[in-house]
Design an enzyme around this catalytic site. Sequence first.
Site, short mmCIF file in Angstrom:
data_model
loop_
_atom_site.label_atom_id
_atom_site.label_comp_id
_atom_site.label_asym_id
_atom_site.label_seq_id
_atom_site.Cartn_x
_atom_site.Cartn_y
_atom_site.Cartn_z
CG ASP A 138 69.89 211.21 54.46
OD1 ASP A 138 68.81 210.63 54.18
OD2 ASP A 138 70.17 211.59 55.61
CE1 TYR A 181 61.55 198.71 59.21
CE2 TYR A 181 59.97 196.93 59.50
CZ TYR A 181 61.12 197.43 58.90
OH TYR A 181 61.81 196.67 57.98
#
Length: 251
Positions: A61, A154
């Site tokens: 990750d 985002y």
Amino acid sequence: MRLENKVAIVTGAASGMGAAMARLFAREGAKVVVADVLPEGAAIAAEIVTAGGTALFQKMDVTDEAAWKDLVAILVERFGRVDILVNNAGVSGAADPDMMSSVSWDRLITVNAKGVFLGMKSVIPTMQAQGGGAIVNVSSIAAFVGQAGVHMGYNASKAASHVMTKSAAVQFGRDGIRVNSIHPGVMPAMIGTRATNAPPEARLPFIARIPLGREGRVEEAAYAALFLASDEASYISGTDLVVDGGWQANA
Ligand SMILES: NC(=O)c1ccc[n+]([C@@H]2O[C@H](COP(=O)([O-])OP(=O)(O)OC[C@H]3O[C@@H](n4cnc5c(N)ncnc54)[C@H](O)[C@@H]3O)[C@@H](O)[C@H]2O)c1
């Protein structure tokens, strides 16, 4: 070959543009780490090896600093260096219909911005010690503009990736480290939005604005990353390469 004997990490390489980059970099002679949270990355690495390339899969990750440390240690032990890092892993800003979700904000910033920071932080000491390296951060056209239906987290995360690229280029240029960003436009839908954004009818409003009249192919983003990662770009640092079929030029 354009990346002969280079050791390259491509994050988010189990899917989409990252998988295309891993395949292309390996064809150009790089030893490639396919780094992804998804186990499907193993199949991409296996495919590269079957085709005669060198690749290994690292399930990790990008938000986990300890995982980055482990990865760099493995590469230094196995290959003695890290030449290229492509910070490509990312999560979509359109997966959650709640445009004001704080949970989405945290996830977008953590993966898309902090993940890029941790990647750079982790490889830079090795690049400094070996006398240089190349980092390519996969940002987006969303770094420059807002879009309906895309969480502002985002845009903020991609703008962070864009400007961190410049910070790192300035701070580590004297170490021979080049840092650049690429900014894909409308590409095949990301994992989190494949169900809603992938159908051709859902793509039409996006495509209408693109001067080249079609969405991009993942290989077209991969070639941009390849150029910036290669020694052909030896005097290019701190810049951004937009790969959007002319979308941004179309006011
Ligand atoms: N698809 C588009 O239209 C588009 C446009 C511009 C920019 N981008 C950016 O390009 C990059 C690649 O996107 P894609 O279209 O190939 O999407 P994708 O969803 O196909 O691939 C993204 C990959 O990142 C991995 N990933 C996500 N979170 C991770 C984490 N925490 N740790 C490790 N891996 C993780 C996923 O498992 C996946 O394999 C992303 O950063 C995305 O934001 C995409």
